[in-house]
Design a protein around this motif. Structure first.
Motif, PDB file in Angstrom:
ATOM      1  N   THR A  48       1.630 -45.484  73.121  1.00  0.00           N
ATOM      2  CA  THR A  48       0.673 -45.022  72.116  1.00  0.00           C
ATOM      3  C   THR A  48       0.055 -43.687  72.505  1.00  0.00           C
ATOM      4  OG1 THR A  48      -1.125 -46.234  73.188  1.00  0.00           O
ATOM      5  CG2 THR A  48       0.084 -47.384  71.436  1.00  0.00           C
ATOM      6  N   PHE A  58      -1.226 -42.941  64.579  1.00  0.00           N
ATOM      7  CA  PHE A  58      -0.500 -43.999  63.890  1.00  0.00           C
ATOM      8  C   PHE A  58      -0.543 -43.693  62.399  1.00  0.00           C
ATOM      9  CE2 PHE A  58      -0.260 -48.257  61.929  1.00  0.00           C
ATOM     10  CZ  PHE A  58       0.991 -48.632  62.400  1.00  0.00           C
ATOM     11  N   THR A  60       0.598 -44.388  58.594  1.00  0.00           N
ATOM     12  CA  THR A  60       1.160 -45.408  57.725  1.00  0.00           C
ATOM     13  C   THR A  60       1.480 -44.877  56.333  1.00  0.00           C
ATOM     14  OG1 THR A  60      -1.058 -46.104  57.065  1.00  0.00           O
ATOM     15  CG2 THR A  60      -0.066 -47.261  58.926  1.00  0.00           C
TER      16      THR A  60
END
Length: 64
Positions: A48, A58, A60
């Protein structure tokens, strides 16, 4: 119809794959295999963070 072929070159210096491991910035350990002069990860990357500690975003949303 698509047809392809490949040929195997004889490489007597390293014809047997060898296994090893590496660790990412999060401490995850990955198995690798060396085939000839190439090193391949056996597993997908799970980290990460980048090596410098910066968090990998991250995302999406496919438009982002």
């Amino acid at each position: 119809m698509l047809s392809s072929s490949c040929s195997k070159k004889s490489d007597s210096s390293n014809s047997t794959p060898t296994a090893s491991t590496i660790k990412d910035a999060d401490g995850n350990i990955y198995h690798t295999v060396t085939i000839g002069t190439q090193v391949w990860m056996v597993e997908n990357l799970k980290t990460t963070k980048y090596n410098d500690g910066t968090v990998i975003p991250f995302v999406t949303d496919s438009t982002a």
